[in-house]
Motif scaffolding. Structure first.
Motif, PDB file in Angstrom:
ATOM      1  N   ALA A 152      -1.645   5.603   2.396  1.00 18.94           N
ATOM      2  CA  ALA A 152      -0.317   5.896   2.933  1.00 18.94           C
ATOM      3  C   ALA A 152       0.757   5.659   1.879  1.00 18.94           C
ATOM      4  O   ALA A 152       1.733   6.411   1.790  1.00 18.94           O
ATOM      5  N   LYS A 153       0.565   4.625   1.052  1.00 25.79           N
ATOM      6  CA  LYS A 153       1.522   4.369  -0.031  1.00 25.79           C
ATOM      7  C   LYS A 153       1.507   5.511  -1.047  1.00 25.79           C
ATOM      8  O   LYS A 153       2.563   5.936  -1.538  1.00 25.79           O
ATOM      9  N   ALA A 154       0.309   6.012  -1.363  1.00 19.82           N
ATOM     10  CA  ALA A 154       0.226   7.158  -2.264  1.00 19.82           C
ATOM     11  C   ALA A 154       0.931   8.367  -1.661  1.00 19.82           C
ATOM     12  O   ALA A 154       1.601   9.137  -2.375  1.00 19.82           O
ATOM     13  N   ALA A 155       0.820   8.524  -0.346  1.00 21.35           N
ATOM     14  CA  ALA A 155       1.515   9.627   0.325  1.00 21.35           C
ATOM     15  C   ALA A 155       3.024   9.425   0.285  1.00 21.35           C
ATOM     16  O   ALA A 155       3.787  10.391   0.128  1.00 21.35           O
ATOM     17  N   VAL A 156       3.481   8.178   0.412  1.00 19.64           N
ATOM     18  CA  VAL A 156       4.917   7.895   0.318  1.00 19.64           C
ATOM     19  C   VAL A 156       5.444   8.265  -1.063  1.00 19.64           C
ATOM     20  O   VAL A 156       6.497   8.901  -1.206  1.00 19.64           O
ATOM     21  N   LEU A 157       4.698   7.870  -2.100  1.00 20.05           N
ATOM     22  CA  LEU A 157       5.104   8.209  -3.466  1.00 20.05           C
ATOM     23  C   LEU A 157       5.121   9.721  -3.672  1.00 20.05           C
ATOM     24  O   LEU A 157       6.056  10.267  -4.275  1.00 20.05           O
ATOM     25  N   THR A 158       4.101  10.411  -3.151  1.00 24.87           N
ATOM     26  CA  THR A 158       4.031  11.869  -3.313  1.00 24.87           C
ATOM     27  C   THR A 158       5.172  12.558  -2.572  1.00 24.87           C
ATOM     28  O   THR A 158       5.853  13.434  -3.129  1.00 24.87           O
ATOM     29  N   GLY A 159       5.365  12.197  -1.310  1.00 23.55           N
ATOM     30  CA  GLY A 159       6.434  12.822  -0.532  1.00 23.55           C
ATOM     31  C   GLY A 159       7.805  12.541  -1.116  1.00 23.55           C
ATOM     32  O   GLY A 159       8.671  13.432  -1.165  1.00 23.55           O
ATOM     33  N   SER A 160       8.019  11.311  -1.586  1.00 27.81           N
ATOM     34  CA  SER A 160       9.316  10.967  -2.181  1.00 27.81           C
ATOM     35  C   SER A 160       9.544  11.745  -3.474  1.00 27.81           C
ATOM     36  O   SER A 160      10.665  12.213  -3.739  1.00 27.81           O
TER      37      SER A 160
END
Length: 496
Positions: A410-418
């Motif tokens: 989920a953190k990797a997804a946060v970084l990607t989306g941001s």
């Protein structure tokens, strides 16, 4: 031939000039309802609000740059040969076991240092309610509706993605928050400036987002509540409020008290950062006789650099260190939970904030500032999809325990989306950069040199008299230079 007029005949009343349609003095048809006053959305900020905003955002921009550096450093440490050293430092435990404070370094950053961030968020919220955009219900409706829609729509995107793919629904709140420091850090890196009204709108969005995140963390991500410890924390907050409003001063009184309140809140099961928000909301934002600034403004001036320059970057250093190998990045776009986070930040935030702003303006009959366009609001809406600090925090809280791997994903997804939101917002802002630059120059122009931008003195007669004297002096100087040039033309015949 014009017939003669009788001087004794009754004369018609003199014709009155008809004001242009839409002006405040335009005549209205008999029996028509009174014309409703139209508010301006994203209009020019008052001078005092603009100065406060400039000071606050200057610190946030520097902090956002440090946040970017910390996030990049964390990713490098977690994905190189130093990953073992990084993990050992991050997972190292320290603190008194008897007080339930034997925590890892990452937990100290998450539960301890991040309390400073939420303390400043509480002060910002209090100030917005007392003296900022949220004090007037009509003016507050637009940013509040935009922020609420900007939180609800991303959550719906996550829930839909998780439901369609059979994913874990507990992460529905991850894509809801906007990170103002990260957003402004991106602006600083891109070199794109926003007019003050758009920056204020972004800041207000982030403040309301923070409030929503606080409520969500307290209600949905607190478990095993110890009511005895919670009662002790509430009692400590009451003492804090009493001493503050009785005028008691001294850091040696409030810092130990704040540590006790934080420890009790942590022991209660409610997330410890809620203590920071509560204390921030209790500070007085009004100025009393003999005071130059309010206690809230003074304390915020002292604490904000610690929050933006130390607490949040250190949290990012230990929270953003996730593996981003090729397989992990593929999982971001294939797993329902991570895909929901990316879509929520990139698409849900944009649609929610922009749609909420447009709907609120439409139904409240607010007119967009004529110097701006809805494309500017769209760019800010996309920029609000940069969710970092609070999104990473909720990722840890949502997938705690046995779902640690999912938390990292989920953190990797946060970084990607941001990152994607920052790139799209950067493109949109670059397309409007020339217009923004002219607006900023107009806002900052101070030709008479009195320290007040000229746009705030347009209705001051003294300003125009000063400008007239200034232009007359310039005209005299040019006349003198013209005489000098004319004399040179007569005496200098050039080379033989």
């Amino acid at each position: 031939m014009t017939p003669p007029t009788d001087p004794h005949a009754p004369q018609p009343p003199p014709a009155q000039p008809i004001p242009p349609a839409g002006s405040p003095c335009s005549p209205e048809a008999p029996g028509s309802p009174p014309r409703r006053k139209v508010s301006v959305f994203l209009g020019r900020l008052p001078l005092g609000e603009r100065k406060y905003l400039a000071d606050a955002l200057r610190t946030e921009t520097v902090g956002g740059t440090l946040l970017l550096v910390a996030a990049v450093l964390a990713l490098l440490l977690a994905n190189t040969g130093l990953s073992g050293f990084y993990e050992s430092v991050r997972d190292f435990h320290l603190g008194p076991e008897a007080l339930h404070l034997h925590l890892s370094v990452a937990d100290w950053a998450k539960d301890g240092l991040l309390t400073l961030f939420f303390f400043v968020a509480g002060i910002e919220l209090k100030r917005e309610l007392v003296a900022g955009e949220l004090r007037d219900p009509r003016a507050a409706a637009l940013p509040i509706v935009s922020a609420v829609c900007g939180m609800a729509v991303p959550a719906l995107f996550y829930v839909a993605s998780a439901a369609a793919g059979g994913g874990d629904p507990r992460g529905w709140a991850i894509p809801m928050a906007t990170d103002i420091a990260f957003a402004l850090g991106v602006l600083a890196v891109l070199g794109t400036g926003l007019p003050s009204s758009l920056r204020a709108f972004l800041l207000t969005l982030a403040v309301v987002d923070d409030l929503g995140a606080i409520v969500i963390i307290a209600v949905f991500y607190s478990a095993g509540i110890s009511f005895g410890a919670l009662a002790g924390a509430v009692a400590g907050l009451a003492v804090f409020w009493f001493l503050h409003h009785r005028g008691v001063r001294g850091w040696y009184v409030y810092v130990p008290l704040a540590v006790v309140v934080w420890g009790l809140m942590h022991a209660s099961g409610v997330h410890a950062t809620v203590a920071g928000v509560a204390m921030g909301l209790m500070l007085r934002c009004t100025v009393r006789e003999g005071e130059r600034t309010s206690p809230a403004a003074h304390i915020e001036h002292l604490v904000r650099p610690l929050s933006a320059g130390l607490a949040v970057p250190l949290f990012a250093l230990f929270a953003a260190g996730v593996a981003v190998s090729g397989g992990a990045m593929t999982d971001v776009f294939t797993k329902p939970e991570t895909l929901g986070v990316v879509l929520g930040l990139l698409v849900g935030k944009t649609l929610g904030v922009f749609g909420g702003a447009w709907a609120a303006a439409r139904f409240t009959r607010a007119e967009l500032n004529r110097d701006l366009a809805w494309a500017d609001v769209l760019a800010v809406a996309t920029l609000s999809g940069i969710g970092f600090t609070v999104s990473l925090l909720i990722s840890d809280l949502a997938f705690a325990g046995g779902a640690g791997a999912l938390a990292d994903e989920a953190k990797a997804a946060v970084l990607t989306g941001s990152l994607l939101a920052a790139l799209v917002a950067g493109v949109l802002l670059k397309l409007r950069a020339r217009r923004h630059r002219s607006l900023l120059e107009a806002e900052d122009r101070d030709e008479d040199g009195d320290g007040v931008p000229d746009v705030y003195e347009e209705h001051d007669p003294d300003f125009h008299l000063r400008m007239a004297a200034l232009y007359e002096a310039r005209a005299d100087e040019h006349r003198r230079l013209a005489e000098v040039a004319r004399g040179r033309d007569v005496t200098d015949d050039g080379p033989a």
